[in-house]
Design an enzyme around this catalytic site. Sequence first.
Site, PDB file in Angstrom:
ATOM      1  N   LEU A  83      32.475 -29.251  27.404  1.00  0.00           N
ATOM      2  CA  LEU A  83      33.439 -29.381  28.787  1.00  0.00           C
ATOM      3  C   LEU A  83      32.527 -30.523  29.609  1.00  0.00           C
ATOM      4  O   LEU A  83      30.937 -30.458  29.613  1.00  0.00           O
ATOM      5  CB  LEU A  83      33.514 -28.124  29.314  1.00  0.00           C
ATOM      6  N   GLY A 125      31.754 -26.597  24.307  1.00  0.00           N
ATOM      7  CA  GLY A 125      33.178 -26.867  24.224  1.00  0.00           C
ATOM      8  C   GLY A 125      33.425 -27.748  23.134  1.00  0.00           C
ATOM      9  O   GLY A 125      34.757 -27.496  22.464  1.00  0.00           O
ATOM     10  N   ASN A 133      26.021 -22.997  23.568  1.00  0.00           N
ATOM     11  CA  ASN A 133      24.775 -22.983  24.315  1.00  0.00           C
ATOM     12  C   ASN A 133      24.850 -22.635  25.648  1.00  0.00           C
ATOM     13  O   ASN A 133      23.916 -22.977  26.555  1.00  0.00           O
ATOM     14  CB  ASN A 133      23.963 -24.278  23.875  1.00  0.00           C
ATOM     15  N   GLU A 134      25.900 -22.155  26.051  1.00  0.00           N
ATOM     16  CA  GLU A 134      26.277 -21.732  27.395  1.00  0.00           C
ATOM     17  C   GLU A 134      25.143 -21.377  28.269  1.00  0.00           C
ATOM     18  O   GLU A 134      24.950 -21.690  29.363  1.00  0.00           O
ATOM     19  CB  GLU A 134      27.546 -21.113  27.628  1.00  0.00           C
TER      20      GLU A 134
END
Length: 365
Positions: free
Chosen positions: A171, A216, A240-241
């Site tokens: 994202l 994303g 990996n957020e």
Amino acid sequence: MANVLRNSAKFGFSGVLSQLSIHSRHGRECVSPCFSLQQRNNSTSPKIKVDLDNSTGVAVLRMQSPPVNSLSLDFLTEFCINLEKLEMDKSCRGLIITSVSTHTHTHTDTDTVTQSHKTMIHTITPPVCVVSQTLSKVSSTGLDIITLPVCVCVCVCLVSQTLSKVFSAGLDIMEMYGKSPERCGEFWKAVQEMWLKLYGSNMATIAAINGSSPAGGCLMSIGCDYRIMADNPRYSIGLNETQLGIVAPFWFKDTLVNTVGNRAAELSLELGLLYSAPDALKIGLVDQLVPEDQVLSTAQDTMSKWLAVPDHARQITKSMMRKQTIDKLLSNREADITNFVSFITKDSIQRSLRMYLEMLKSRKA
Ligand SMILES: CCCCC/C=C/C(=O)SCCNC(=O)CCNC(=O)[C@H](O)C(C)(C)COP(=O)(O)OP(=O)(O)OC[C@H]1O[C@@H](n2cnc3c(N)ncnc32)[C@H](O)[C@@H]1OP(=O)(O)O
């Protein structure tokens, strides 16, 4: 029954095409000339290029949005429009998603001119390359050449920016940083839409992962039916957020669990792990590793195996495997948007994003 998945995915977002169109800031429909008899429905647009090979029924969607194919609202809008067009085209049975393989990004523009020359190709030192074509008619004696002024297409290719070796950087962080709640909500709806369309696609879908694919980008990959990754030590993939101080929503988590199983997903999500290609293969996050220059050709060979299975049987089976996960988001879309907006606009989360962005920039210095 065969259309369970399609209907399920379409239910709840009829008229999406028109809604998405008005969201697009570029809003430019792609009109491109046909360069190959095999190909049709081709479209060239700023961020995505789609080539459908009519003889195989396989479309290749190339992401070409420098510098890192990040998923902005514009990008997602264009992605969804392309997917919807292919989904509606009965002749398209398979979709390969990849990133442009060169380091250069091409802007294509078209213009019509009148000329009286034979076919010619001018190659001018980059960044400008002009290709033009005219039609000539030879008389029956063969002596006179009647040159007809015709309208020709001029493609101007501007090598403007370099695309990193990424599949997609996930994202677009700038869509989540310093934006109004309304804009964040619009963005999140487009992220949902991308996943609903891809995960619920009736087409056989293969991600040809020719670069890094964090967050994303990983979601897009695991939204496909099969993943082939370049065996390059520089590339990594994963959700990996948590490393950014943010939390992957339940449908990211569900897609990962459906791909690698509960335990691997738990480790992966909590630690925000980015896996090397061999490690991704080990946990089943990708299905196959190949040398970088063979990613697309392997995807094409693999696609022919997927398309050897009768469509209706494959589609019903896919629906059986994915419908529950899709329905969970469909019945919680609004709440999911509200959650995202209230989470991402928190001061503490905005601070985390700012620090992450600074870290990305300082890494370059
Ligand atoms: C409830 C909330 C849930 C939200 C779920 C979120 C999902 C996401 O996808 S969040 C995004 C996560 N993405 C990442 O963590 C990737 C970050 N990027 C990288 O690790 C690297 O850029 C790379 C490995 C993808 C490529 O590395 P490299 O080739 O060395 O390129 P640079 O790092 O120099 O990047 C070039 C340029 O692009 C900017 N950039 C990178 N990633 C993003 C991004 N995701 N969004 C926006 N911009 C990004 C980077 O800052 C550089 O910018 P400039 O310094 O201005 O050139």
